[in-house]
Design a protein around this motif. Structure first.
Motif, PDB file in Angstrom:
ATOM      1  N   PRO A  14     -19.843  11.114  13.613  1.00 35.32           N
ATOM      2  CA  PRO A  14     -20.225  12.417  14.162  1.00 35.32           C
ATOM      3  C   PRO A  14     -19.707  12.617  15.583  1.00 35.32           C
ATOM      4  N   PHE A  16     -21.247  14.586  17.721  1.00 35.57           N
ATOM      5  CA  PHE A  16     -22.393  15.209  18.368  1.00 35.57           C
ATOM      6  C   PHE A  16     -23.528  14.208  18.437  1.00 35.57           C
ATOM      7  N   SER A  17     -24.494  14.482  19.313  1.00 32.14           N
ATOM      8  CA  SER A  17     -25.648  13.591  19.459  1.00 32.14           C
ATOM      9  C   SER A  17     -26.713  13.920  18.411  1.00 32.14           C
ATOM     10  N   ALA A  18     -27.661  13.010  18.237  1.00 33.05           N
ATOM     11  CA  ALA A  18     -28.785  13.255  17.327  1.00 33.05           C
ATOM     12  C   ALA A  18     -29.551  14.499  17.780  1.00 33.05           C
ATOM     13  N   ARG A  19     -29.716  14.700  19.081  1.00 33.75           N
ATOM     14  CA  ARG A  19     -30.431  15.878  19.608  1.00 33.75           C
ATOM     15  C   ARG A  19     -29.687  17.157  19.262  1.00 33.75           C
ATOM     16  N   GLU A  20     -28.345  17.144  19.416  1.00 34.84           N
ATOM     17  CA  GLU A  20     -27.548  18.328  19.064  1.00 34.84           C
ATOM     18  C   GLU A  20     -27.677  18.652  17.580  1.00 34.84           C
ATOM     19  N   PHE A  21     -27.689  17.620  16.747  1.00 36.16           N
ATOM     20  CA  PHE A  21     -27.833  17.822  15.307  1.00 36.16           C
ATOM     21  C   PHE A  21     -29.195  18.426  14.990  1.00 36.16           C
ATOM     22  N   ARG A  22     -30.245  17.863  15.592  1.00 35.71           N
ATOM     23  CA  ARG A  22     -31.606  18.362  15.369  1.00 35.71           C
ATOM     24  C   ARG A  22     -31.730  19.819  15.829  1.00 35.71           C
ATOM     25  N   ALA A  24     -29.328  22.053  16.068  1.00 37.19           N
ATOM     26  CA  ALA A  24     -28.572  22.914  15.152  1.00 37.19           C
ATOM     27  C   ALA A  24     -29.354  23.133  13.856  1.00 37.19           C
ATOM     28  N   LEU A  25     -29.972  22.076  13.328  1.00 37.70           N
ATOM     29  CA  LEU A  25     -30.795  22.223  12.123  1.00 37.70           C
ATOM     30  C   LEU A  25     -31.954  23.184  12.358  1.00 37.70           C
TER      31      LEU A  25
END
Length: 173
Positions: A14, A16-22, A24-25
């Motif tokens: 990925p 992106f960071s886990a925070r960016e993914f969260r 976006a979700l």
């Protein structure tokens, strides 16, 4: 000219960071549910989940997921049935309570037993009583497929919605 190539063996790492993914979700607005079941010893199990969706009309199948580390994983993975209770707009406090650890989630919650004792919470906009058809381990979650044996709904009530880390109520455009 063709642009098809052999399918890669693995996804790229990925970008992106886990925070960016969260975050976006969180831009995908969802309904809010409480997944409920009764353990083999009779204990009531329940948790707030927004990872719920339909899969198939024939047979009637739904999908939801749960973190592998959830304390209720063993009961939900091994049990024959669970219920998915779709919360009404006035049930925000229930959504928050069933998402909190270390509290008596069921204290004062009006419910009736569904198939295999899975609790059906009073006042919801819909409920789905599911046979625990299959489970798939993917990443840090288990994906559950439920075969719906009974369902009901109340179209006179508005659903509770979740978007961007906040609760909302329905407002038709």
């Amino acid at each position: 000219m063709t642009f098809l190539s052999a399918r890669p063996a693995l996804a790229r790492a990925p970008s992106f960071s886990a925070r960016e993914f969260r975050d976006a979700l969180g831009m995908f607005a969802t309904g809010v549910t409480i997944v409920s079941a009764r353990s083999a010893t009779g204990d009531l199990i329940g948790l707030t989940a927004s990872s719920f969706n339909s899969v198939s009309l024939s047979p009637p199948l739904v999908v939801w997921s749960l973190s592998r580390s959830a304390s209720s994983m063993a009961v939900l993975a091994d049990g024959s049935h669970y219920a998915i209770n779709v919360l009404a707009a006035d049930q925000k406090a229930l959504a928050e309570r069933f998402a909190t650890r270390g509290v008596d989630r069921w204290a004062g919650v009006e419910h009736t037993p569904g198939i295999a004792g899975a609790p059906l919470i009073a006042g919801t906009v819909a409920s789905f009583e599911c046979f625990n058809r299959s489970r798939y381990e993917e990443g840090d979650h288990v994906v559950f497929i439920g075969e719906v044996e009974r369902c009901q709904h109340d179209a006179s009530r508005s659903p509770l919605l979740y978007h961007g880390g906040r609760f909302y109520t329905e407002h038709p455009l």
